[in-house]
Design a protein around this motif. Sequence first.
Motif, short mmCIF file in Angstrom:
data_model
loop_
_atom_site.label_atom_id
_atom_site.label_comp_id
_atom_site.label_asym_id
_atom_site.label_seq_id
_atom_site.Cartn_x
_atom_site.Cartn_y
_atom_site.Cartn_z
N VAL A 63 21.60 -10.09 82.58
CA VAL A 63 23.00 -10.08 83.00
C VAL A 63 23.86 -9.27 82.03
CG1 VAL A 63 25.05 -11.52 83.31
CG2 VAL A 63 22.87 -12.24 84.28
N LEU A 64 23.61 -9.44 80.73
CA LEU A 64 24.44 -8.75 79.73
C LEU A 64 23.91 -7.36 79.38
CD1 LEU A 64 25.34 -11.72 77.35
CD2 LEU A 64 26.64 -10.75 79.24
N GLU A 65 22.96 -6.87 80.15
CA GLU A 65 22.56 -5.47 80.01
C GLU A 65 23.46 -4.55 80.84
OE1 GLU A 65 18.47 -5.40 81.12
OE2 GLU A 65 17.75 -5.85 79.08
N GLY A 66 24.32 -5.16 81.68
CA GLY A 66 25.31 -4.38 82.42
C GLY A 66 24.83 -3.84 83.75
N GLU A 67 23.79 -4.45 84.32
CA GLU A 67 23.33 -4.03 85.63
C GLU A 67 23.93 -4.93 86.70
OE1 GLU A 67 19.13 -3.80 85.90
OE2 GLU A 67 18.89 -2.68 84.03
#
Length: 388
Positions: free
Chosen positions: A132-136
Amino acid sequence: MKPTIHSVWVIGLTGGLALFVSPYLVRSLHWVSFQESAWQFIKLYGFISSLALIAISYTYKKINTRNRGLYGGMSHQIFNKLPNCVWVFSLDNQRLEMSNEAADSIYAVKDRSDPFRSFKSQFFNTRIGIKVLEGENCTFRNIVMIDKLYEPRYVDLFGIPFINRDKEKMVLVMVLDHSEVHRSLDKIRKLSESLQQQNQQLREYSFMNSHKIRSHLTNILGLIQVGEKEISGKALGMLREAAESLDSEIQNMNKLLMEKDLSTKKAEQKEQTIVFVDDDKVQHMINKRILLKVNDKLKLVFFENPYQALGWLEENTADVVLLDINMPEMDGWFFLKLMEEKGIEIDVKMLTSSLDPDDLQKSKSYKQVSGFLIKPLKDENIAEFLAN
């Protein structure tokens, strides 16, 4: 009336310029005579004061403009009152920019020392938080998140990346909670299983009554009728045998009923306070459910931060501390050393994923340590541990 952002900036800029030129104005008009050293001091003071005032007002303008973009106006009020949990993270700065009231009250990510890292640990499957916090742009259905009370919540999650006005990479995370529906379905499932068990028992009772007990009773009545005035020795033996079989079947039925009563009757439980010190939020959730299933009178206190745990133990009492060996802030051995230094005398059991002989040997140098528990905890180990 509360000043606007632009009015504060204009006042600060004007005041700064006034501070800068006022010494020159006073000297040119000969209102006050200065010695050269005093003049240099006043000129320098005016220059520094003007720069400071301008810098302060400019910083105020930037911060409030940014906050206004995030928090200001009706849009933020709507955002804050949404019934679903929502977070906005800055991926460039790895920080939590904002969260609404529902998210703060249920998960309390904002209250953590590192909300960005803490958010990743809210999931039973930690890979979800990382993704989620990889920005996808992502969607996860029926996953488990762990709330601030270390209870599982069944949710659908949506991650929506975007770019803000300052060209920063952001991600909005929204969670739709359907835990109540899941709990209702779980109750229905348990009720169905209970009804199936009761139906099975009724079938067993019915078979006993219609076949076994009634057949023996029929034999007894028949023998009595055949004997009429007196019963022969052979008939008497048959009668005795039928009566003993009938008694055996009745005892079997009573045994089934007693087993049912024992299974529904709770064993005597005593109140205990157990402190968990472990940085793994998932383990807290699992241990809480297992322990309360064995004994619902337990008082459980959980800490992810060992320093906070030490502070609590200095002011409160507990029956036992379950201490993880490997933690990022400090390991379990240093925690034990600090307990000794602070004079905290409480029974400690070490939590470990695999028992290392070196750990077992090392534990002997600490008088508080009374044993080891292997993660994940199991019902039978917990029952024995609580009994002792």
